[in-house]
Write a protein that holds these residues in place. Structure first.
Motif, mmCIF file in Angstrom:
data_model
loop_
_atom_site.group_PDB
_atom_site.id
_atom_site.type_symbol
_atom_site.label_atom_id
_atom_site.label_comp_id
_atom_site.label_asym_id
_atom_site.label_seq_id
_atom_site.Cartn_x
_atom_site.Cartn_y
_atom_site.Cartn_z
ATOM 1 N N ASN A 132 60.922 -37.416 -37.688
ATOM 2 C CA ASN A 132 61.884 -38.489 -37.448
ATOM 3 C C ASN A 132 61.875 -38.991 -36.002
ATOM 4 N N TYR A 133 61.192 -38.256 -35.122
ATOM 5 C CA TYR A 133 61.177 -38.630 -33.704
ATOM 6 C C TYR A 133 59.986 -39.520 -33.342
ATOM 7 N N PHE A 134 59.070 -39.733 -34.288
ATOM 8 C CA PHE A 134 57.919 -40.590 -34.010
ATOM 9 C C PHE A 134 58.339 -42.059 -34.013
ATOM 10 N N VAL A 135 57.746 -42.838 -33.121
ATOM 11 C CA VAL A 135 58.066 -44.252 -32.962
ATOM 12 C C VAL A 135 56.806 -45.086 -33.194
ATOM 13 N N VAL A 136 56.950 -46.215 -33.901
ATOM 14 C CA VAL A 136 55.813 -47.104 -34.189
ATOM 15 C C VAL A 136 55.478 -47.938 -32.958
ATOM 16 N N LYS A 137 54.187 -48.030 -32.641
ATOM 17 C CA LYS A 137 53.720 -48.847 -31.514
ATOM 18 C C LYS A 137 52.571 -49.738 -31.992
ATOM 19 N N GLU A 138 52.660 -51.026 -31.732
ATOM 20 C CA GLU A 138 51.615 -51.981 -32.088
ATOM 21 C C GLU A 138 50.785 -52.290 -30.841
ATOM 22 N N SER A 139 49.448 -52.302 -31.000
ATOM 23 C CA SER A 139 48.546 -52.633 -29.893
ATOM 24 C C SER A 139 47.648 -53.782 -30.320
ATOM 25 N N SER A 140 47.492 -54.753 -29.444
ATOM 26 C CA SER A 140 46.644 -55.912 -29.747
ATOM 27 C C SER A 140 45.183 -55.586 -29.474
ATOM 28 N N ASN A 141 44.287 -56.464 -29.896
ATOM 29 C CA ASN A 141 42.858 -56.288 -29.688
ATOM 30 C C ASN A 141 42.529 -56.183 -28.195
ATOM 31 N N GLU A 142 41.710 -55.170 -27.837
ATOM 32 C CA GLU A 142 41.277 -54.920 -26.463
ATOM 33 C C GLU A 142 42.409 -54.481 -25.532
ATOM 34 N N GLU A 143 43.535 -54.110 -26.082
ATOM 35 C CA GLU A 143 44.640 -53.607 -25.243
ATOM 36 C C GLU A 143 44.378 -52.156 -24.855
ATOM 37 N N THR A 144 44.581 -51.830 -23.581
ATOM 38 C CA THR A 144 44.396 -50.467 -23.092
ATOM 39 C C THR A 144 45.622 -49.627 -23.442
ATOM 40 N N ILE A 145 45.384 -48.531 -24.128
ATOM 41 C CA ILE A 145 46.485 -47.645 -24.527
ATOM 42 C C ILE A 145 46.823 -46.689 -23.388
ATOM 43 N N GLU A 160 46.683 -47.425 -38.377
ATOM 44 C CA GLU A 160 45.811 -48.491 -38.843
ATOM 45 C C GLU A 160 45.053 -49.078 -37.661
ATOM 46 N N GLY A 161 43.798 -49.519 -37.920
ATOM 47 C CA GLY A 161 42.975 -50.099 -36.872
ATOM 48 C C GLY A 161 41.955 -49.105 -36.351
ATOM 49 N N MET A 162 41.430 -49.352 -35.160
ATOM 50 C CA MET A 162 40.465 -48.460 -34.545
ATOM 51 C C MET A 162 40.633 -48.495 -33.040
ATOM 52 N N VAL A 163 40.406 -47.358 -32.389
ATOM 53 C CA VAL A 163 40.560 -47.245 -30.942
ATOM 54 C C VAL A 163 39.268 -46.688 -30.359
ATOM 55 N N SER A 164 38.742 -47.353 -29.326
ATOM 56 C CA SER A 164 37.516 -46.926 -28.661
ATOM 57 C C SER A 164 37.867 -45.991 -27.499
ATOM 58 N N VAL A 165 37.064 -44.938 -27.330
ATOM 59 C CA VAL A 165 37.286 -43.953 -26.265
ATOM 60 C C VAL A 165 36.104 -43.996 -25.303
ATOM 61 N N SER A 166 36.382 -44.120 -24.003
ATOM 62 C CA SER A 166 35.316 -44.192 -23.000
ATOM 63 C C SER A 166 35.636 -43.291 -21.808
ATOM 64 N N LYS A 167 34.568 -42.922 -21.089
ATOM 65 C CA LYS A 167 34.706 -42.107 -19.881
ATOM 66 C C LYS A 167 33.825 -42.702 -18.785
ATOM 67 N N LYS A 168 34.185 -42.443 -17.550
ATOM 68 C CA LYS A 168 33.360 -42.885 -16.432
ATOM 69 C C LYS A 168 32.258 -41.868 -16.175
ATOM 70 N N ASN A 169 31.016 -42.347 -16.019
ATOM 71 C CA ASN A 169 29.909 -41.451 -15.714
ATOM 72 C C ASN A 169 29.831 -41.231 -14.206
ATOM 73 N N THR A 209 50.031 -47.386 -34.135
ATOM 74 C CA THR A 209 50.077 -45.942 -33.893
ATOM 75 C C THR A 209 51.514 -45.444 -33.995
ATOM 76 N N LEU A 210 51.641 -44.189 -34.362
ATOM 77 C CA LEU A 210 52.913 -43.488 -34.266
ATOM 78 C C LEU A 210 52.865 -42.663 -32.991
ATOM 79 N N THR A 211 53.886 -42.757 -32.176
ATOM 80 C CA THR A 211 53.887 -42.071 -30.881
ATOM 81 C C THR A 211 55.039 -41.077 -30.800
ATOM 82 N N LEU A 212 54.776 -39.987 -30.088
ATOM 83 C CA LEU A 212 55.810 -38.980 -29.835
ATOM 84 C C LEU A 212 55.817 -38.691 -28.340
ATOM 85 N N HIS A 213 56.870 -39.111 -27.653
ATOM 86 C CA HIS A 213 56.975 -38.908 -26.210
ATOM 87 C C HIS A 213 57.465 -37.485 -25.928
#
Length: 440
Positions: A132-145, A160-169, A209-213
């Motif tokens: 019950n403590y999870f909160v819905v969060k909407e993210s637009s295309n190319e938005e940094t989470i 729903e959707g897809m999230v890309s994960v990247s790291k600095k080399n 996404t569902l978020t839990l702070h």
């Protein structure tokens, strides 16, 4: 793909999904027509792939879906259309991903939470309250989470959707290292505070996404002592397995300083597997080293020297055991050389892949050169001692020219503390470091 694919883990699901997409995209090549000289004159052959499955992850983003109910076509359309319809497909999709509710009231099911390593020991009743403590969060295309190095205070569960994960080399360039798909969760460590994100997450498409702070999690734990106890117990198990005291018992890390071992421990990821899921398949390429934290893993040997028709005996890994350490340094090593690994009960393991280990090694060369040199020396000793030319000088293998090359890939490495007894009756030992006294 109905029953055979019902219990696949996330790694094998991705393998199957890619194979199905490839079948649809390259039918001529897969049917063995690539060698036909007149192939270019052949007309394009329309290909239709029809699949039935328990797991929606196996058929993500296909062209169309047909939902059957009571032997009748109930609805059909694209994934996006059917989710917006909010009918049968939407309900089944949400149950598969561990979600439930409507667009305005999405929540996570307690059973989905229990599949996450952090909440494995918690009861369903406690998790019903946490949901019950999870909160819905909407993210637009190319938005940094969130950004790499940023302080983390929120756990994410992708609906729903897809999230890309990247790291600095090392050149400070962003390199894609993975992606989230529906049902993926990230950021369990954020709930304990003082956490820095090891990568950057960016919404590839519009995503939900569902978020839990951390503050919400702390509030729930204040009201529920049972949840707090279960989470702390699991965290303690994970912390112990990635501590310098435990990592120093793994042969690859022997001699590395406490600070170096701490850095290695922080690089380890955590993942959970459902009971009877295949953790490592004998057909896959070995790239990961695993440390068992919770549950058991049964190893079925890839082959058996016995001439008996009965299958080779399996053995059980218990918490603290590790699997696949040589995969971090052996670029051609198949996972199956250790055998097929199957989770027995809900299983939680720490892991690191070869690419991340190499990145860690490069970092140690800059910030802890002594630890890097120890790791490189250990790796070189292992390669030298299991080299076919070295093994060919042993009387056991010298008369069998083809055996050393095979045997070099079958040796396992173990660490024995001072005073430990080594099994001699059914093992061949090569002493890499230290000394062994043999007595009658």
């Amino acid at each position: 793909m109905d029953e055979p694919a019902a219990n696949l883990d996330v790694h094998m699901v991705n393998v199957v999904n890619k194979a199905l997409l490839k079948l649809n995209a390259e039918p001529k090549k897969l049917l063995g027509w690539s060698g036909v000289k007149k192939m270019n004159k052949l007309p394009e052959i329309p290909t239709t792939v029809i699949a039935t499955t328990h797991n929606f992850a196996l058929v993500k983003n296909w062209d169309s879906y047909i939902m059957m109910k009571n032997a009748q076509v109930y609805e059909y359309g694209t994934q996006e259309q059917l989710i917006k319809n909010g009918k049968l497909f939407y309900d089944m999709w949400n149950r598969t991903q561990g979600m439930k509710g409507t667009d305005s009231d999405i929540c996570v099911s307690p059973n989905r939470l229990k599949d996450m390593w952090l909440f494995t020991l918690a009861s369903i009743e406690d998790l019903e309250q946490l949901a019950n403590y999870f909160v819905v969060k909407e993210s637009s295309n190319e938005e940094t989470i969130y950004l790499e190095g940023q302080s983390g205070h929120t756990m994410y569960l992708l609906v729903e959707g897809m999230v890309s994960v990247s790291k600095k080399n090392l050149s400070n360039q962003d390199v894609k290292v993975g992606a989230w798909h529906a049902g993926h969760f990230e950021g369990g460590w954020c709930l304990f505070g003082d956490y820095k994100w090891p990568h950057t997450a960016t919404s590839t498409f519009s995503s939900t996404t569902l978020t839990l702070h951390k503050k919400q999690f702390d509030t729930c734990c204040e009201e529920n002592a049972g949840l707090q106890k279960a989470v702390n117990e699991m965290k303690a198990q994970v912390d112990h397995m990635r501590s310098p005291q435990h990592l120093q018992l793994i042969w690859l890390f022997v001699g590395v300083s406490a600070s170096g071992l701490f850095k290695i421990g922080q690089a380890l990821e955590v993942e959970s597997w459902k009971s009877d899921s295949v953790v490592v398949d004998k057909e896959s390429v070995g790239t990961h080293c695993y440390i068992l934290v919770h549950g058991n893993v049964e190893i079925f040997p890839a082959s058996s020297a016995s001439s008996s028709s009965s299958p080779p005996a399996s053995h059980l890994l218990v918490p603290g055991d590790h699997l696949g350490s040589t995969a971090l340094i052996h670029s051609n090593r198949a996972a199956g050389e250790d055998g097929t690994a199957v989770a027995r009960g809900v299983t939680i393991m720490l892991y690191i892949d070869r690419e991340r280990f190499q990145t860690l090694l490069e970092d140690l060369k800059v910030h802890a050169p002594e630890d890097a040199n120890i790791l490189l020396r250990t790796i070189n000793i292992w390669k030298r001692m299991t080299n076919p030319f070295t093994l060919a000088r042993n009387w056991v293998f010298c008369t069998l020219p083809a055996v050393p090359a095979v045997a070099s890939r079958l040796f396992q490495v173990s660490v024995h503390m001072e005073g430990a007894t080594l099994p001699l009756s059914d093992h061949i030992h090569i002493v890499v470091r230290g000394s062994v006294i043999v007595t009658n």
